[in-house]
Structures are given as structure tokens and as C-alpha cells.
Design an enzyme around this catalytic site. Structure first.
Site, PDB file in Angstrom:
ATOM      1  CE  LYS A   1      -3.194   2.914   2.492  1.00 19.53           C
ATOM      2  NZ  LYS A   1      -2.274   4.052   2.251  1.00 19.53           N
TER       3      LYS A   1
ATOM      4  N   GLY B   1       2.767   4.554  13.546  1.00 13.90           N
ATOM      5  CA  GLY B   1       3.461   3.302  13.804  1.00 13.90           C
ATOM      6  C   GLY B   1       2.936   2.598  15.037  1.00 13.90           C
TER       7      GLY B   1
ATOM      8  CD  GLU C   1      11.287  12.676  11.088  1.00 10.54           C
ATOM      9  OE1 GLU C   1      12.063  12.151  10.274  1.00 10.54           O
ATOM     10  OE2 GLU C   1      10.299  12.088  11.566  1.00 10.54           O
TER      11      GLU C   1
ATOM     12  N   GLY D   1       6.817   5.320   8.528  1.00  8.37           N
ATOM     13  CA  GLY D   1       5.976   6.499   8.686  1.00  8.37           C
ATOM     14  C   GLY D   1       6.183   7.145  10.036  1.00  8.37           C
ATOM     15  CB  SER D   2       4.167   9.670  11.780  1.00  4.17           C
ATOM     16  OG  SER D   2       2.897   9.055  11.981  1.00  4.17           O
TER      17      SER D   2
ATOM     18  CD  GLU E   1      12.477   4.620   8.897  1.00 11.01           C
ATOM     19  OE1 GLU E   1      12.393   5.519   9.773  1.00 11.01           O
ATOM     20  OE2 GLU E   1      12.323   4.814   7.697  1.00 11.01           O
TER      21      GLU E   1
ATOM     22  CB  CYS F   1      13.528   8.549   7.785  1.00 12.28           C
ATOM     23  SG  CYS F   1      14.511   7.270   6.972  1.00 12.28           S
TER      24      CYS F   1
END
Length: 468
Positions: A166, A222, A370, A217-218, A239, A273
Site C-alpha cells: 500500500k 506506527g 522531526e 511512517g510517523s 521504521e 528519515c
């Protein structure tokens, strides 16, 4: 067309679709199927059926994946412009992403889960064998759609699993085209791409037929993915981004490292990232570091990724531009100074000026969180202990780097960084053979190299007596 095969519809069914925007203009240039969560049962069911044949023949998998890698390379002239159009990055970077995708497919064909004898002192011949897990869900973000897709699907497929992939709804088109390219080499339903908006991803992560969820992702998303996968006790690899610090040593040659440091922070418009997101510089040379980075920020060519002269493209989407603006405005309001940039650009699309911030309060969100954009805070330090403590002082732990002339001393400082990977005099350069993992809020599990390969397998032990 192969992508239609990957997204079946009942005759007479009208599919919902959603628009895909060009970040260089902010205008729609295409659309993609808005697949609904209730369609996933059939998709996962077909992936499970395809798994029976795919897992059975290692040599056939190797042949298919090598052919897939060749097909990806051959499709570069189609894939790269489409990737740039929906993601925003310069065209050369899109070609590099496609090359990395093909290289990763080839790399994982070189790994094989050989049986291993188990010697434990008993008069029994024991052997550890490896079995694939089943259908794997790969959920990828919009910053490196193809590269991160390949980082998940290549080891999973090589290990004998099938994959339901996806992509982000901001970047579905290049992934759908990639799937059609791969479909020329892979058996039907070994790889399926589903596109759509939430709650499609949440439903995929929690689907009881999925045996491994790999997500980039965030941190909040996550955590939700992990909670959803827990319902079926599926394996999870996460991750979740980073806030990488670069520590400059007192003996650093500023002009020598300035270009590398700048690009380590601003590549892909800072949407990496493991980009450098904070710089800690000795107080004695602090102003020199700020000025060197600001000069480069002011001179870099910002524009649409398809323009030949562009060095830095737009941010990918409007919410991310708003996020970067919010962090920058807050820092300036708290007393920071924009040595370069500090504002969005007055033009169509999602452009923000490359920004170097000086005199930033250490507690400012642009430092502690971030920002994921073309904004770099530079902070002074008076002792290396102070710099290391600050570098380790966030909830992230993906990567970090140390820059200096005395390599032994720099390595000693790098060894104190709390992160998964530390570099010296460079940053964010990864080998396909190395493990990639973060600590703290930066993730769970390991990707890359043999570690990522075996993360898609489970041990199966056979005990056999020496005599009947």
C-alpha cells in the site's frame, strides 16, 4: 494493463477514485483507485493462494526477481518522470531511486536460507530450517515511494512470501506503474498493490490474514499499526523516522565538509528519515558554520523536479508544507534568526525556501521534533560532553554523524551516540548489506541485509534420531 489486473473490479462496479496532485503546481494531474477496506479480504485471500506456489521453488523465485530487476531498469524512462511528477524530487534523484530499486531486487536473490545443524550434545541429529511467513503487508510513505517499497517487498519475496503493498495516497501512481512492470516477471497475485485513503492502511495492518506488517511512517501511526497487528499476533517491523544530529568536532574543516553536510540535510527537500536535522557546532566556529551552510542554502536552485536545472524540489504535499511553516514560525517567534530562508516561496506549489536557523532555543520543536523539510537548526556547544548529551536528548534514535579531522577522536564520539547507525564525515549512506534499525521512538525490528531477509522467515526445527 497489468495494474488493472492488480485491482480487480466486479463487472458493472464503478470504482471511487481520488486525485493525485503535482507538488510543483498544487494541481491534480492524475487519479488512482480509492480501494475500500472491505475489498481486502479478497486481496489477502489471493495473496495466500499465490503463496503456496511461490514459496515452493527457490530457483523459480530467483529467476523471476532477476527478471523483475531488469524490467525495472528498462522502465526507468517511464517511471522516473512519473515519480518526479507526483513526489516532487529532481528527475536525477528519481532515476537514482529506480536504480536502487533494481539493485535491491538483485541483492536479495543472492541470499538463501540454508538449513543449519544444531549441535546440543544429544544423540539426535537436529537441523534448523527456514520457512516463509505468508502474506506480508508493506505500507510505505511518500518521500521515497519506490525505494522504500523495494526495501520491503524484495526481502519478503526473496524469502518466499507474497506481498500486499500500500503506497501513500500522495504518491500512488509510480507505485502502480512499478507493480505493472513487476507483473511482467512475477506470477499473478504474488505482489498486489492497493491504493486508497484511510482507513485502508489501518485495516490492512490489522487483517488476520497478514503475517508480517512492515511500515515506514510517523511515530503515532506506527504505534497504531503495531496495536492493530497485535490482534492477530502478526510480526511487525517499524521504521518511524528520525531527528538525526550532526556533531562537528573542534578540529573540523568547515569549508571542506560544508557541501556534504548541506546535502545530507537538504536532499529530497529534507524529506529523508535519516537526514541531518540538527547541527551542533563548537562555539568558537559557530558563526563560520552558520554562514557556510547559509551560503549554500541561498545559492541552491529551487524549482520543479522536471526542470533540468533544479537542485531542490518542492515539499510533497500541503500538510507537510504547513508543518514546516509551523515549526519555522515558532522558532523565529522564540528568538531564532533565519540566516537563510525562513519562509515559504511565493509561487504555485509547495515550495519552502531552504532555511538555516541560528540562535535557536534548544527546546524549540524545530530541534526536539522531526521537521522533515528544508529547515536546519544550528546550535552551539562548549564541550563535547554537552554536544553528545544534546544529540542524544530527543526521543529519536535513527542515525547520527560526527565530522572532524582526527578520525580516531571522531569515532570515539560517534560510539557515544544513541542511534542505530553513526557515520563519520558523511551521513545517510547505506549499503544494501547492512542492517538498518533505529532505537527509542525510531522503530522496531531490523531492515536491510541478511537481517531484513531473515526477518521475513521463521525457524522450523527438525529432530531425527541417529538410529531408528
Amino acid at each position: 494493463m497489468a495494474t488493472d489486473q492488480l485491482h480487480r473490479a466486479t463487472p458493472g462496479t464503478v470504482r471511487k477514485r481520488f486525485a493525485v496532485l503535482d507538488p510543483a503546481t498544487g494541481e491534480a494531474f492524475g487519479d488512482a483507485p480509492d480501494q475500500q477496506p472491505d475489498e481486502l479480504d479478497a486481496v489477502v485471500g489471493r495473496a495466500h493462494e499465490a503463496w503456496r506456489g511461490w514459496r515452493a521453488d527457490h530457483d523459480a523465485r530467483t529467476t523471476a526477481l532477476l527478471a523483475a530487476a531488469d524490467a525495472v531498469e528498462a522502465a526507468g524512462p517511464e517511471l522516473a518522470p512519473l515519480l518526479t511528477r507526483e513526489q516532487g524530487k529532481p528527475l536525477a534523484e528519481s532515476y537514482a531511486e529506480i536504480a536502487r530499486t533494481a539493485a535491491r531486487l538483485r541483492y536479495f536473490t543472492e541470499l538463501d536460507a540454508e538449513p543449519r545443524p544444531l549441535v546440543d550434545g544429544r544423540p539426535v541429529r537436529s537441523e534448523i530450517r527456514w520457512r516463509p511467513l505468508g502474506p506480508v503487508a508493506a505500507i510505505v510513505p511518500w518521500n521515497f515511494p519506490l525505494q522504500l517499497a523495494s526495501a520491503k517487498l524484495a526481502p519478503a519475496l526473496a524469502a518466499g512470501n507474497t506481498v500486499v503493498l500500500k503506497p501513500s495516497p500522495f504518491t500512488p501512481l509510480a507505485t502502480r506503474l512499478l507493480a505493472s512492470v513487476l507483473a511482467t516477471a512475477l506470477p499473478e497475485d504474488v505482489l498486489t498493490v492497493v491504493t486508497g485513503r484511510e482507513p485502508l492502511g489501518a485495516r490492512l495492518a490489522s487483517h488476520p490474514g497478514i503475517r508480517h506488517v512492515t511500515f515506514t511512517g510517523s511515530v503515532p501511526t506506527g504505534r497504531a499499526v503495531a496495536a492493530g497487528a497485535a490482534a492477530s499476533l502478526g510480526r511487525v517491523t517499524l521504521e518511524l523516522g528520525g531527528n538525526d544530529a550532526a556533531v562537528l568536532m573542534p578540529d573540523v574543516d568547515v569549508e571542506r565538509i560544508a557541501d556534504r553536510l548541506f546535502h545530507a540535510a537538504f536532499r529530497n527537500c529534507g524529506q529523508v528519515c535519516m537526514a541531518v536535522k540538527r547541527v551542533y557546532a563548537p562555539a568558537r566556529i559557530y558563526s563560520d558554520v552558520v554562514e557556510a551552510l547559509a551560503q549554500r542554502a541561498k545559492s541552491v536552485v529551487v524549482g520543479a523536479g522536471l526542470d533540468p536545472g533544479t537542485e531542490l524540489g518542492p515539499l510533497n504535499n500541503a500538510p507537510q508544507l504547513a508543518r514546516v511553516e509551523r515549526y519555522t514560525t515558532r522558532a523565529l517567534a522564540d528568538g531564532a534568526r533565519a540566516a537563510a530562508g525562513g519562509h515559504r516561496l511565493d509561487r504555485p506549489g509547495y515550495f519552502h525556501a531552504p532555511t538555516v536557523l541560528a540562535d535557536v532555543p534548544p527546546e524549540s520543536p524545530v530541534v526536539t521534533e522531526e521537521q522533515f523539510g528544508p529547515v536546519l537548526p544550528v546550535l552551539p556547544y562548549r564541550s563535547l560532553d554537552e554536544a553528545v548529551e544534546a544529540a542524544n536528548g530527543t526521543g529519536f534514535g535513527l542515525g547520527g554523524s560526527v565530522w572532524g579531522t582526527d578520525l580516531d577522536r571522531a569515532e570515539a564520539v560517534a560510539d557515544r551516540l544513541e542511534c542505530g547507525t553513526a557515520w563519520i564525515n558523511h551521513h545517510a549512506e547505506l549499503s544494501l548489506a547492512q542492517p538498518f534499525a533505529g532505537i527509542k521512538d525510531s522503530g522496531l525490528g531490523v531492515a536491510g541485509g541478511p537481517w531484513g531477509f531473515y526477518g521475513n522467515l521463521r525457524p522450523f526445527v527438525v529432530h531425527c534420531p541417529e538410529e531408528p
